[in-house]
Scaffold this motif. Structure first.
Motif, short mmCIF file in Angstrom:
data_model
loop_
_atom_site.label_atom_id
_atom_site.label_comp_id
_atom_site.label_asym_id
_atom_site.label_seq_id
_atom_site.Cartn_x
_atom_site.Cartn_y
_atom_site.Cartn_z
N ARG A 143 7.29 -4.30 1.96
CA ARG A 143 6.24 -3.37 1.58
C ARG A 143 5.15 -3.24 2.65
O ARG A 143 4.67 -2.14 2.94
N ALA A 144 4.75 -4.34 3.26
CA ALA A 144 3.70 -4.29 4.27
C ALA A 144 4.15 -3.48 5.48
O ALA A 144 3.39 -2.67 6.02
N LEU A 145 5.39 -3.71 5.91
CA LEU A 145 5.91 -2.94 7.04
C LEU A 145 6.00 -1.47 6.69
O LEU A 145 5.62 -0.61 7.49
N TYR A 146 6.48 -1.17 5.48
CA TYR A 146 6.56 0.24 5.05
C TYR A 146 5.18 0.89 5.12
O TYR A 146 5.03 2.00 5.64
N SER A 147 4.18 0.21 4.60
CA SER A 147 2.83 0.78 4.54
C SER A 147 2.22 0.97 5.92
O SER A 147 1.31 1.79 6.10
N SER A 148 2.73 0.23 6.92
CA SER A 148 2.19 0.35 8.27
C SER A 148 2.80 1.52 9.04
O SER A 148 2.29 1.91 10.09
N LEU A 149 3.90 2.06 8.53
CA LEU A 149 4.58 3.14 9.24
C LEU A 149 3.88 4.46 9.00
O LEU A 149 3.47 4.77 7.88
N LYS A 150 3.75 5.26 10.05
CA LYS A 150 3.25 6.63 9.89
C LYS A 150 4.45 7.53 9.65
O LYS A 150 5.31 7.67 10.52
N LEU A 151 4.52 8.11 8.48
CA LEU A 151 5.73 8.81 8.05
C LEU A 151 5.58 10.33 7.98
O LEU A 151 6.47 11.00 7.50
N GLN A 152 4.47 10.84 8.48
CA GLN A 152 4.31 12.30 8.47
C GLN A 152 3.21 12.71 9.44
O GLN A 152 2.35 11.93 9.79
N GLY A 153 3.30 13.97 9.89
CA GLY A 153 2.27 14.54 10.75
C GLY A 153 1.88 15.92 10.25
O GLY A 153 1.64 16.84 11.04
N PHE A 186 2.43 14.48 -0.41
CA PHE A 186 3.05 13.36 0.30
C PHE A 186 2.37 12.05 -0.06
O PHE A 186 3.05 11.04 -0.32
N SER A 187 1.05 12.04 -0.07
CA SER A 187 0.31 10.80 -0.36
C SER A 187 0.67 10.24 -1.73
O SER A 187 0.86 9.03 -1.90
N ARG A 188 0.78 11.12 -2.72
CA ARG A 188 1.17 10.68 -4.07
C ARG A 188 2.57 10.06 -4.05
O ARG A 188 2.81 8.98 -4.59
N ALA A 189 3.50 10.75 -3.41
CA ALA A 189 4.88 10.26 -3.38
C ALA A 189 4.98 8.98 -2.55
O ALA A 189 5.76 8.08 -2.88
N ASN A 190 4.19 8.90 -1.49
CA ASN A 190 4.26 7.73 -0.62
C ASN A 190 3.77 6.47 -1.33
O ASN A 190 4.32 5.38 -1.14
N GLU A 191 2.75 6.61 -2.17
CA GLU A 191 2.28 5.47 -2.95
C GLU A 191 3.36 4.99 -3.91
O GLU A 191 3.58 3.78 -4.08
N GLU A 192 4.04 5.95 -4.53
CA GLU A 192 5.15 5.59 -5.43
C GLU A 192 6.28 4.91 -4.65
O GLU A 192 6.86 3.92 -5.11
N ALA A 193 6.58 5.44 -3.47
CA ALA A 193 7.68 4.90 -2.68
C ALA A 193 7.39 3.47 -2.24
O ALA A 193 8.29 2.61 -2.27
N ALA A 194 6.16 3.19 -1.83
CA ALA A 194 5.81 1.85 -1.35
C ALA A 194 6.10 0.80 -2.42
O ALA A 194 6.58 -0.31 -2.11
N ALA A 195 5.84 1.15 -3.67
CA ALA A 195 6.05 0.19 -4.76
C ALA A 195 7.53 -0.06 -5.04
O ALA A 195 7.87 -1.04 -5.71
N MET A 196 8.41 0.78 -4.51
CA MET A 196 9.84 0.62 -4.77
C MET A 196 10.49 -0.41 -3.86
O MET A 196 11.60 -0.86 -4.13
N PHE A 197 9.83 -0.77 -2.77
CA PHE A 197 10.43 -1.71 -1.82
C PHE A 197 10.06 -3.14 -2.19
O PHE A 197 8.99 -3.40 -2.76
#
Length: 223
Positions: free
Chosen positions: A96-106, A80-91
């Motif tokens: 991007r800042a709001l995306y990075s502040s969201l908790k997207l998994q537990g 997830f962490s690998r994919a999430n870093e890639e995803a953040a760069a797509m916005f």
């Protein structure tokens, strides 16, 4: 086999209200998981609800991989962490800042993780209902996810869908054969509180669309 029929009338008002309450108050849980274990009885009821989902041609293409091992959860969390870093760069930068502040998994907080898969060979080469709509097995599997989610709400159990992870990583971690597709990776656990509105709406990411804008009559675009 003897065919039996049962009355098809409406539920009682309290039963009907309970169904709609589960639908309207279901939430995608990411950060509210409690450490309390999910009992085998509760988990069995959730899986039974999923297994009673509608499936085209009664193909029942799903399988359920129950994950409690912390080391397996850790592998998924890393994916997830690998994919999430890639995803953040797509916005775009302003999102991007709001995306990075969201908790997207537990993944590691939830007592139970569940991988729901679709076996694309379950009903053979030509399945009833798939002759002209070959993806109905995938759609049927998503119905199983929704059944489980609503049953979980009724049980006071939270569910979070982790979609920011690649199929290739899930295939590698769980040793899925080529004909089996990962459809949903879910985090499952008891919760004390739920957001009264979808969390992404609370955090300012998106709002629920007006229903009337989405209803057409007889053809596309005709309100």
């Amino acid at each position: 086999m003897t065919d039996t029929l049962a009355p098809a009338g409406p539920f009682s008002a309290p039963e009907r209200d309970a169904v709609y309450r589960a639908i309207k108050t279901r939430r995608d849980v990411r950060s509210q998981f409690l450490p309390d274990p999910v009992s085998d009885d509760v988990l069995r009821r959730l899986l039974t609800a999923a297994h009673h989902a509608p499936s085209v041609g009664l193909m029942q293409p799903w399988n359920f991989v129950v994950i409690r091992d912390p080391s397996v959860k850790a592998q998924v969390a890393q994916a997830f962490s690998r994919a999430n870093e890639e995803a953040a760069a797509m916005f775009p930068a302003e999102r991007r800042a709001l995306y990075s502040s969201l908790k997207l998994q537990g993944i590691e907080q939830a007592p139970v993780n569940l991988l729901i898969t679709c076996d694309r060979t379950r009903d053979g080469a030509t399945g009833l209902g798939r002759t002209h709509a070959p993806d109905m097995d995938l759609h049927s599997t998503v119905c199983a996810v929704q059944n489980l989610w609503l049953a979980a709400r009724a049980e006071g159990v939270g569910v979070g869908w982790v979609s920011i992870v690649t199929d290739a990583d899930l295939r590698g971690i769980f040793g899925l054969p080529d004909h089996v597709v990962p459809v949903a990776y879910l985090c499952i656990g008891h919760v004390a509180e739920l957001h009264t509105e979808p969390e992404l709406q609370v955090k300012g990411w998106a709002n629920r669309l007006p229903l009337d804008d989405l209803i057409f009559t007889d053809r596309w675009g005709q309100h």
